[in-house]
Scaffold this active site. Structure first.
Site, PDB file in Angstrom:
ATOM      1  N   ALA A  99       6.066   3.792  65.156  1.00 40.73           N
ATOM      2  CA  ALA A  99       4.789   3.643  64.955  1.00 40.73           C
ATOM      3  C   ALA A  99       4.186   2.745  64.441  1.00 40.73           C
ATOM      4  O   ALA A  99       3.232   2.923  65.023  1.00 40.73           O
ATOM      5  CB  ALA A  99       5.342   5.362  63.627  1.00 40.73           C
ATOM      6  N   ASP A 149      11.043   5.272  50.733  1.00 43.04           N
ATOM      7  CA  ASP A 149       9.801   3.931  50.538  1.00 43.04           C
ATOM      8  C   ASP A 149       8.404   4.945  50.697  1.00 43.04           C
ATOM      9  O   ASP A 149       8.196   5.893  49.989  1.00 43.04           O
ATOM     10  CB  ASP A 149       9.292   2.706  50.853  1.00 43.04           C
ATOM     11  N   HIS A 176      21.574  11.489  59.581  1.00 40.92           N
ATOM     12  CA  HIS A 176      20.848  10.552  59.972  1.00 40.92           C
ATOM     13  C   HIS A 176      19.590  10.834  61.058  1.00 40.92           C
ATOM     14  O   HIS A 176      18.483   9.680  60.624  1.00 40.92           O
ATOM     15  CB  HIS A 176      21.662  11.443  61.450  1.00 40.92           C
ATOM     16  N   HIS A 215      24.070  13.826  62.167  1.00 38.05           N
ATOM     17  CA  HIS A 215      24.340  13.259  63.253  1.00 38.05           C
ATOM     18  C   HIS A 215      26.096  13.488  63.438  1.00 38.05           C
ATOM     19  O   HIS A 215      26.030  13.353  62.629  1.00 38.05           O
ATOM     20  CB  HIS A 215      23.900  12.369  63.830  1.00 38.05           C
ATOM     21  N   ARG A 252      15.283  18.700  64.574  1.00 44.77           N
ATOM     22  CA  ARG A 252      15.008  17.552  65.170  1.00 44.77           C
ATOM     23  C   ARG A 252      15.788  17.848  67.316  1.00 44.77           C
ATOM     24  O   ARG A 252      16.699  17.838  66.619  1.00 44.77           O
ATOM     25  CB  ARG A 252      14.178  16.725  65.432  1.00 44.77           C
ATOM     26  N   GLU A 278      20.942  15.507  75.983  1.00 45.09           N
ATOM     27  CA  GLU A 278      21.081  15.564  75.120  1.00 45.09           C
ATOM     28  C   GLU A 278      21.551  16.962  74.467  1.00 45.09           C
ATOM     29  O   GLU A 278      20.673  18.646  75.582  1.00 45.09           O
ATOM     30  CB  GLU A 278      20.706  14.539  74.164  1.00 45.09           C
ATOM     31  N   GLU A 286       8.942   8.992  61.465  1.00 50.40           N
ATOM     32  CA  GLU A 286      10.309   9.818  60.851  1.00 50.40           C
ATOM     33  C   GLU A 286       9.272  10.211  59.183  1.00 50.40           C
ATOM     34  O   GLU A 286      10.224  11.132  58.912  1.00 50.40           O
ATOM     35  CB  GLU A 286      10.912   9.005  60.435  1.00 50.40           C
ATOM     36  N   ALA A 299      18.244   2.882  67.720  1.00 52.41           N
ATOM     37  CA  ALA A 299      18.163   4.064  68.556  1.00 52.41           C
ATOM     38  C   ALA A 299      18.978   3.466  69.590  1.00 52.41           C
ATOM     39  O   ALA A 299      18.839   2.883  70.111  1.00 52.41           O
ATOM     40  CB  ALA A 299      16.610   4.248  69.027  1.00 52.41           C
ATOM     41  N   GLN A 300      19.648   4.982  69.940  1.00 51.19           N
ATOM     42  CA  GLN A 300      20.623   4.796  71.393  1.00 51.19           C
ATOM     43  C   GLN A 300      20.169   5.405  72.343  1.00 51.19           C
ATOM     44  O   GLN A 300      20.185   5.182  73.679  1.00 51.19           O
ATOM     45  CB  GLN A 300      21.746   5.141  70.809  1.00 51.19           C
ATOM     46  N   GLY A 301      19.962   7.372  72.237  1.00 53.66           N
ATOM     47  CA  GLY A 301      19.700   8.024  73.233  1.00 53.66           C
ATOM     48  C   GLY A 301      19.228   7.023  74.238  1.00 53.66           C
ATOM     49  O   GLY A 301      18.391   6.665  75.433  1.00 53.66           O
ATOM     50  N   GLY A 302      17.473   8.037  73.662  1.00 54.40           N
ATOM     51  CA  GLY A 302      16.616   7.175  74.527  1.00 54.40           C
ATOM     52  C   GLY A 302      15.324   7.887  74.068  1.00 54.40           C
ATOM     53  O   GLY A 302      15.552   8.492  72.716  1.00 54.40           O
ATOM     54  N   THR A 312      14.121   2.431  64.682  1.00 51.64           N
ATOM     55  CA  THR A 312      13.814   1.650  65.367  1.00 51.64           C
ATOM     56  C   THR A 312      14.635   1.828  66.256  1.00 51.64           C
ATOM     57  O   THR A 312      15.572   0.962  67.915  1.00 51.64           O
ATOM     58  CB  THR A 312      12.383   1.329  66.057  1.00 51.64           C
TER      59      THR A 312
HETATM   60  P1  FAD Z   1      11.568   2.659  61.235  1.00 53.00           P
HETATM   61  O1  FAD Z   1      11.915   2.559  62.658  1.00 53.00           O
HETATM   62  O2  FAD Z   1      12.676   3.416  60.491  1.00 53.00           O
HETATM   63  O3  FAD Z   1      10.678   1.992  60.680  1.00 53.00           O
HETATM   64  C1  FAD Z   1      10.071   1.299  59.444  1.00 53.00           C
HETATM   65  C2  FAD Z   1       9.943   0.396  58.900  1.00 53.00           C
HETATM   66  O4  FAD Z   1       9.166   0.416  58.196  1.00 53.00           O
HETATM   67  C3  FAD Z   1      10.788  -0.497  59.020  1.00 53.00           C
HETATM   68  O5  FAD Z   1      10.465  -2.003  59.172  1.00 53.00           O
HETATM   69  C4  FAD Z   1      11.431  -0.991  57.910  1.00 53.00           C
HETATM   70  O6  FAD Z   1      11.447  -1.723  57.328  1.00 53.00           O
HETATM   71  C5  FAD Z   1      10.026  -0.371  57.114  1.00 53.00           C
HETATM   72  N1  FAD Z   1       9.766  -0.140  55.633  1.00 53.00           N
HETATM   73  C6  FAD Z   1      10.113   0.558  54.485  1.00 53.00           C
HETATM   74  N2  FAD Z   1       9.621   1.142  53.482  1.00 53.00           N
HETATM   75  C7  FAD Z   1       9.179  -0.571  53.262  1.00 53.00           C
HETATM   76  C8  FAD Z   1       8.489  -0.346  52.312  1.00 53.00           C
HETATM   77  N3  FAD Z   1       8.289  -0.129  51.121  1.00 53.00           N
HETATM   78  N4  FAD Z   1       7.855  -2.089  52.822  1.00 53.00           N
HETATM   79  C9  FAD Z   1       7.741  -2.428  53.430  1.00 53.00           C
HETATM   80  N5  FAD Z   1       8.208  -1.280  54.671  1.00 53.00           N
HETATM   81  C10 FAD Z   1       9.293  -1.086  54.628  1.00 53.00           C
HETATM   82  N6  FAD Z   1      15.289   8.769  68.054  1.00 53.00           N
HETATM   83  C11 FAD Z   1      15.371   8.913  69.754  1.00 53.00           C
HETATM   84  O7  FAD Z   1      14.457   9.892  69.379  1.00 53.00           O
HETATM   85  N7  FAD Z   1      16.012   8.770  70.316  1.00 53.00           N
HETATM   86  C12 FAD Z   1      17.066   7.827  69.841  1.00 53.00           C
HETATM   87  O8  FAD Z   1      17.762   7.228  70.896  1.00 53.00           O
HETATM   88  C13 FAD Z   1      17.134   7.961  68.939  1.00 53.00           C
HETATM   89  N8  FAD Z   1      18.412   7.078  68.642  1.00 53.00           N
HETATM   90  C14 FAD Z   1      18.828   6.824  66.778  1.00 53.00           C
HETATM   91  C15 FAD Z   1      20.107   6.561  66.238  1.00 53.00           C
HETATM   92  C16 FAD Z   1      19.794   5.489  64.768  1.00 53.00           C
HETATM   93  C17 FAD Z   1      21.017   5.201  64.924  1.00 53.00           C
HETATM   94  C18 FAD Z   1      19.181   5.396  63.662  1.00 53.00           C
HETATM   95  C19 FAD Z   1      19.268   5.834  63.202  1.00 53.00           C
HETATM   96  C20 FAD Z   1      17.833   6.211  64.160  1.00 53.00           C
HETATM   97  C21 FAD Z   1      18.416   6.923  65.645  1.00 53.00           C
HETATM   98  N9  FAD Z   1      16.927   7.584  66.388  1.00 53.00           N
HETATM   99  C22 FAD Z   1      16.862   8.203  67.301  1.00 53.00           C
HETATM  100  C23 FAD Z   1      15.767   8.033  65.418  1.00 53.00           C
HETATM  101  C24 FAD Z   1      14.709   6.757  65.474  1.00 53.00           C
HETATM  102  O9  FAD Z   1      15.926   5.993  66.435  1.00 53.00           O
HETATM  103  C25 FAD Z   1      14.039   7.044  64.621  1.00 53.00           C
HETATM  104  O10 FAD Z   1      13.600   8.242  63.925  1.00 53.00           O
HETATM  105  C26 FAD Z   1      12.460   6.073  64.584  1.00 53.00           C
HETATM  106  O11 FAD Z   1      13.397   5.071  64.697  1.00 53.00           O
HETATM  107  C27 FAD Z   1      11.804   6.066  63.640  1.00 53.00           C
HETATM  108  O12 FAD Z   1      10.395   5.282  63.862  1.00 53.00           O
HETATM  109  P2  FAD Z   1       9.717   4.499  62.493  1.00 53.00           P
HETATM  110  O13 FAD Z   1       9.170   3.636  63.334  1.00 53.00           O
HETATM  111  O14 FAD Z   1       8.886   5.719  62.049  1.00 53.00           O
HETATM  112  O15 FAD Z   1      10.542   4.342  61.265  1.00 53.00           O
HETATM  113  C1  SIN Z   2      21.757   9.435  69.745  1.00 51.33           C
HETATM  114  O1  SIN Z   2      21.470   8.735  70.686  1.00 51.33           O
HETATM  115  O2  SIN Z   2      22.021  10.442  69.835  1.00 51.33           O
HETATM  116  C2  SIN Z   2      20.528   9.532  69.239  1.00 51.33           C
HETATM  117  C3  SIN Z   2      19.665  10.532  69.451  1.00 51.33           C
HETATM  118  C4  SIN Z   2      18.572  11.186  68.163  1.00 51.33           C
HETATM  119  O3  SIN Z   2      18.484  10.850  67.365  1.00 51.33           O
HETATM  120  O4  SIN Z   2      17.397  11.340  68.920  1.00 51.33           O
END
Ligand code: FAD
Ligand code: SIN
Length: 549
Positions: A21, A230, A358, A251, A393, A123, A382, A51-54, A48
């Site tokens: 994001a 946070d 998750h 999950h 979701r 999925e 997120e 993330a595995q699935g896609g 991010t």
């Molecule tokens: P994030 O990618 O979590 O980034 C948050 C950022 O904020 C990080 O850089 C962190 O360090 C920073 N941050 C946090 N607090 C602070 C602060 N106080 N000050 C400064 N920086 C801060 N979703 C899917 O759609 N497909 C998938 O396949 C999938 N697989 C997943 C697998 C796993 C193991 C996990 C954990 C999640 C998965 N998800 C998946 C969910 C998805 O990855 C996340 O919801 C998404 O990546 C969130 O992106 P984001 O940019 O909102 O936050």
């Molecule tokens: C997964 O690969 O099972 C995670 C996918 C997701 O959280 O969207």
């Protein structure tokens, strides 16, 4: 320059978080102004990256927008906002093409015609194969490319090891300026530079919260250590609305291997034919849902929870031994390698799995342009609640939502910033550490993190009850009080910032869960086991008075 000015960093845009994001927003707004991206650890460390699935998107001629919209609405159990779902689904394919144009390499396969096409996974809850992926490391590939592109931009500066402490609003101003005239305004954030241990003022015309999830609320989570809620806690303290925090997604399949950190076994494994089995070999999911192993996540996680409670076993198993071993190794190289390093050859043995915390489906309330109800504050990914995910979701809709909403937020944000370089901020005081000391008492509250994780796991898990939630509420109030007292008299550290935020978000999750007097999607309580559309077809919304520090 006055000494206090040394601690000021100014940019047109402040981005808190370097996941999908934050970085996709930063890249786009960098064409219209300067961007400071702060990130609390190393730049790639984010949900991010794991993330595995896609990413779910309608890119096949066998699929339609209507089907993806209906699957998402069904998954959301009545609470998804149709407008938000429609735009995420319809704008998805364009964002996928954009990611590819930036250099993201998604997995491909040869179609019958001999043409190379995107390989689409399946999925839970999806009625078509629509998951665009990079083997089982989709997030790592996206993060790699976004960081590369961000670094090419002269306008983007990434500050690693900088953790936001609080958003700056009227509450931090002096005298009469403390009283907001109308809507609250956000001018950036107080940020702790972890290396120098100094709290700086990062001032910006527009601030984007992209700080990700809250998995660290629980003892067993797929989320990395950064996921401490946070952004949610900061927005709540600032006075923004937060909603639907009871919908914590578990999950169904994380690796069960005591002594190692939880590791996700992607839902895509079931999408390729993986079967959930009990220890005696029975496949049980068909007893719970017509879609069996590919039922929505809330159903699968609850089914596993019920089976484990019934049998007293520690885990269930995911079986892919019937799939071609070469295919398994090629399609899931990361999962295969990780399991093998722990002595499990998944081509030959079942994978022991349990559910793990998750994804947070609720978050900071935003409109369809990612704007929170504080002027100049946006939230995407997120941390945000735009209404897409409702009570549950659908798999792989999260990366999609993050990248679509980041794009939408850009349009409004650049209008708000106007001519670049012209800054006009009120007199924002430096961070005050008056009366605080460098405490050696950290040990007194250092155990609180584990205590919060335990109480959330025991009392606010997959199956809830009034009694358990009440108990959790009482305990979290004591912990919050203890942390708050400590916080007021101590110099801030990153551990303390995270602990305070975890406790705040835990309290909000518990409060939201107690508000919802029904069972819906991810919120299941034995005291109200039925869905109640008459009274509860609505979000649970909480707002603080906005207290600042
Ligand atoms: P994030 O990618 O979590 O980034 C948050 C950022 O904020 C990080 O850089 C962190 O360090 C920073 N941050 C946090 N607090 C602070 C602060 N106080 N000050 C400064 N920086 C801060 N979703 C899917 O759609 N497909 C998938 O396949 C999938 N697989 C997943 C697998 C796993 C193991 C996990 C954990 C999640 C998965 N998800 C998946 C969910 C998805 O990855 C996340 O919801 C998404 O990546 C969130 O992106 P984001 O940019 O909102 O936050
Ligand atoms: C997964 O690969 O099972 C995670 C996918 C997701 O959280 O969207």
């Amino acid at each position: 320059m006055q000494p206090s000015e040394l601690d000021i960093v100014q940019a047109d845009f402040l981005v808190i978080g370097s996941g999908i994001a934050g970085l996709s927003f930063a890249l786009k707004v960098s064409q219209h102004g300067t961007v400071a991206v702060i990130t609390k650890k190393e730049e790639a460390e984010s949900n991010t990256n794991y993330a595995q699935g896609g990413i779910a998107s309608v890119v096949s001629t066998q699929d339609t927008f209507e089907l993806h919209i209906e699957d998402t609405m069904k998954g959301g159990a009545g609470l998804s906002r149709r407008e938000a779902v429609e735009l995420v689904v319809r704008e998805g394919p364009e964002r996928i093409r954009e990611l590819m144009s930036w250099g993201v390499q998604f997995s491909r396969r040869k179609a019958e015609s001999g043409e190379e096409v995107l390989d689409l996974g399946r999925e839970g809850g999806h009625s078509r194969n629509r998951i665009v992926h990079a083997a089982d490391m989709t997030g790592r590939e996206i993060e790699r490319v976004l960081l590369e592109r961000a670094k090419e931009s002269e306008n983007v500066r990434i500050y690693e090891n900088h953790i936001a402490v609080d958003l700056i609003t009227e509450h931090h101003l002096r005298g009469e300026a403390r009283t907001p005239r109308g809507k609250l305004h956000c001018w950036g954030a107080y940020v702790l530079d972890i290396e120098s241990q100094k709290v700086k003022r990062f001032l910006a015309k527009v601030t984007l919260l992209a700080s990700g999830g809250v998995g660290q609320l629980y003892s067993h989570t797929t989320n990395p250590k950064i996921a401490t809620g946070d952004g949610l806690a900061m927005a709540y303290r600032a006075g923004a609305e937060v909603a639907n925090l009871e919908f914590m997604q578990f999950h169904p399949t994380s690796l069960y291997h005591p002594g190692t950190m939880a590791f996700l076994i992607s839902e895509a494994v079931r999408g390729e034919g993986g079967i959930l089995r009990l220890a005696d070999g029975r496949d049980f999911m068909k007893n719970y849902h017509p879609k069996g192993d590919l039922a929505p996540r809330d159903v699968v996680a609850r089914a596993i929870d019920q089976e484990l409670k019934r049998s007293g076993e520690e885990c269930v198993f995911l079986d892919v031994t019937h799939l071609d071993a070469d295919f398994t190794r090629k399609r899931f190289p990361h999962i295969y390698g990780q399991c093998l390093s722990l002595g499990i050859d998944i081509a030959k043995s079942w994978i022991p799995v349990v559910p793990a915390a998750h994804y947070m489906c609720g978050g900071v309330v935003v409109n369809l342009e990612g704007q929170a109800d504080i002027q100049s504050l946006y939230a995407c990914g997120e941390v945000a609640h735009a209404g897409v995910h409702g009570a549950n979701r659908l798999a792989s809709n999260s990366l999609l939502e993050a990248v679509v909403f980041a794009h939408r937020a850009v349009q409004k944000a650049i209008q708000e910033v106007g001519p670049t370089g012209q800054f006009s901020f009120p007199d924002i005081p430096p961070w005050s550490e008056e009366g605080t000391f460098d405490s050696e008492e950290w040990v007194v509250i250092s155990h609180d993190r584990a205590e919060i994780q335990l109480l959330m796991t025991d009392y606010v898990g997959i199956v809830r009850s009034n009694k358990r939630l009440q108990r959790a509420k009482q305990r979290i109030h004591i912990i919050l009080q203890e942390i708050d007292e400590f916080y007021r008299r101590t110099l801030v550290t990153s551990d303390l910032i995270e602990l305070r935020n975890l406790a705040t978000v835990a309290e909000l999750v518990i409060r939201s869960a107690l508000m919802r007097k029904e069972s819906r999607g991810l919120h299941y309580t034995i005291d109200y086991p039925q869905r109640d559309d008459q009274n509860w077809l609505k979000d649970t919304v909480i707002r603080s008075k906005g207290a600042g520090r």
